[in-house]
Structure formats: C-alpha cells, structure tokens
Design an enzyme around this catalytic site. Structure first.
Site, mmCIF file in Angstrom:
data_model
loop_
_atom_site.group_PDB
_atom_site.id
_atom_site.type_symbol
_atom_site.label_atom_id
_atom_site.label_comp_id
_atom_site.label_asym_id
_atom_site.label_seq_id
_atom_site.Cartn_x
_atom_site.Cartn_y
_atom_site.Cartn_z
ATOM 1 N N ASP A 89 31.480 40.903 39.200
ATOM 2 C CA ASP A 89 31.911 41.994 38.061
ATOM 3 C C ASP A 89 31.071 41.774 36.992
ATOM 4 O O ASP A 89 30.735 40.793 36.427
ATOM 5 C CB ASP A 89 33.327 41.962 38.164
ATOM 6 C CG ASP A 89 33.848 40.397 37.588
ATOM 7 O OD1 ASP A 89 33.632 40.667 36.173
ATOM 8 O OD2 ASP A 89 34.042 39.673 38.331
ATOM 9 N N GLU A 177 45.288 39.890 31.937
ATOM 10 C CA GLU A 177 45.054 38.495 31.464
ATOM 11 C C GLU A 177 45.505 38.000 30.185
ATOM 12 O O GLU A 177 45.470 37.058 29.844
ATOM 13 C CB GLU A 177 43.436 38.218 31.330
ATOM 14 C CG GLU A 177 42.623 38.704 32.440
ATOM 15 C CD GLU A 177 41.305 38.633 32.212
ATOM 16 O OE1 GLU A 177 40.880 37.917 31.410
ATOM 17 O OE2 GLU A 177 40.297 39.226 32.763
#
Length: 283
Positions: A89, A177
């Site tokens: 990613d 996150e």
C-alpha cells in the site's frame, strides 16, 4: 581653617557620591534585562502507536522488521491452503513510482493506494498511481484514512469525489488507526456508518484496516463491525491474534519492505490462512 576643612570634606563627599552613582549606573546598564517567561504548552497529538501510518501526514520512521517474502512464517493454524501472496500500500510518501518496474517485481500481486483522508484531504499522487497500476496490469484498490472526530458522511463524500467505483479491482479499505479524542462508542458508530455507506455504493462490504493493538483496545466486541473483513497491521514474526479470535484476510507485517521501482521503504502485506485474492477482489 574650619571653613577650609569643610570645603575639602564637601568636595571629597561629592567625589565619592559621584563615583558610587557612576558605578551603580554601569552595573545596571550591563545587567541583562529580565524577560517575561512564557510557558510553552505541549499538546500531545500522538495517536495510538498501532501501525506505521498512525500519523499519515507526518510519516514516522518505520519499525525495522525483516521482509518475510520467500521465507516461512509461523501461522495461527486457522486454515491452510491460502496463497500467501504479497502486496503493498502506498501514498504520496513514496514519491514518484516507476510502475513498470513494480509490475516486474514478483512480490507484488496487489496494490492499495491512499485516495483521501478525513473530510477534505486528498492524496495528490492517487490518480497518477491508479492509472499507472491499471496500465501495467496490477490489481489495484483504494483506501481512505478515517478520522473518527469528523462526519462519516463528509468523509464518504470526500472519498467518492476521488474514487471511480467501476474502475476498482479490489474492495475499498477504511484505514482506522486513531481515536482523535472520541469515545469508543462514537468511533465505532461513525466507522460503522462509513462502512455502510461504502457497502451501499459498492454493493459489497469494504475491508477495515487497523493495527492489532488498536483493534483489541477500541474495536473488538462490536458484533456489527465484526461482520466486515479485516486487514491487520502488526510487525512481528508471527501472525497476530485478536482478542475476540476474529479472522482477518490480510496481514501488514512490515513497513520497511523493498520493491523494484519504489525508492525507500514501503508497507508490505500478505494473505493469511485460507485467504487469497478472491477475498479482496471487487470485480
């Protein structure tokens, strides 16, 4: 005689006083001026340290972890037969990428690109990277960095302003996150709303990316979120376990991967257990 003595005494006293005055003035002049103390307020904006991209706009130094590509790794024993294929990613932190070279790297079988963050931020390399991935034949999908203190609808609108649904090869990913100061209840509610909006748009459930520690602390136990596929980040030699023993499709095992065509470090992930490309494929 007395008047003379008085005169001398007067002169002497005048000299002494003048000398003292000059000395005091010099000392005052040389003495550093006192400055007003201004207290510095340090605001702690560090999110939970759960993955390498916890602060996406201030990319931290990644953890020094070995690459597991072409190396055996310990598994959780939750099924066998998975491909173990690897992917990456990327975002604007990787700079200009040579996608022809990336496509020649046998480690890379899928790519996730950062498209947006929050309600107004966009990744300025997204469209170039997406078009290049399509050109060289790499399976590509898009992710959004979710900010739980912001409107789920606003973030969905931001994501869809950049992402063309019909061109996606892979299911969209929601990157969560940090709590940004909200409660777990608010975080879970807004995350669920965002996922449901994506599901309605794509006709399939999105994937939720988060760190093992973050999942265990803020997400586990929510049965509605458990219904989604998970992409777990944990930099270790062993596939991570989750508190509720939840299954997950992808494991991001390193933030220091090396891939042809990309300068510097890149996040590496792989399928786990029985899972393979079919679990993340959109069309």
């Amino acid at each position: 005689m007395i008047n003379v003595n008085r005169a001398y005494i007067y002169i002497l006293l005048t000299i002494i006083v003048s000398f003292c005055a000059c000395t005091l003035y010099a000392q005052k002049k040389d003495k550093p001026k006192k400055t007003k103390h201004v207290e510095t307020v340090v605001v702690d904006i560090q999110p939970d340290p759960v993955a390498s991209k916890a602060r996406p706009d201030r990319h931290p130094k990644p953890l020094e972890m070995p690459s597991f590509v072409n190396q055996p790794v310990a598994t959780r024993g939750k099924g066998t037969g998975g491909s173990g294929a690897h992917g990456i990613d990327v975002s604007h932190y990787q700079g200009r990428i040579n996608w022809d070279e990336v496509a020649r790297d046998t480690k890379v079988t899928y790519v996730y690109l950062k498209a947006t963050e929050g309600t107004g931020n966009v990744d300025d390399t997204y469209r170039y990277n997406f078009n290049e991935c399509k050109r060289v034949g790499l399976k590509v999908g898009s992710y959004h960095f979710f900010r739980p203190q912001l409107s789920a609808r606003g973030q969905f609108d931001n994501f869809m302003s950049r992402v063309e649904t019909r061109r996606q090869d892979l299911l969209p990913v929601v990157d969560i996150e940090t709590t940004n100061g909200v409660s777990d209840a608010v975080l879970q509610s807004r995350l669920l709303e965002f996922c449901e909006l994506l599901e309605k748009e794509f006709g399939k459930k999105p994937i939720i990316y988060t760190g093992k520690n973050f999942y265990n602390k803020h997400i586990h136990g929510n049965s509605r979120l458990r219904a989604y596929k998970f992409f777990i980040a944990a930099y270790s030699f062993i596939e991570p376990d989750l508190y509720d023993d939840n299954d997950y499709v992808l494991w991001q095992y390193s933030a220091t991967g090396s891939v042809r065509g990309i300068r510097g470090n890149v996040d590496m992930s792989r399928f786990v257990g029985r899972h393979d490309i079919r679990d993340i494929q959109y069309r």
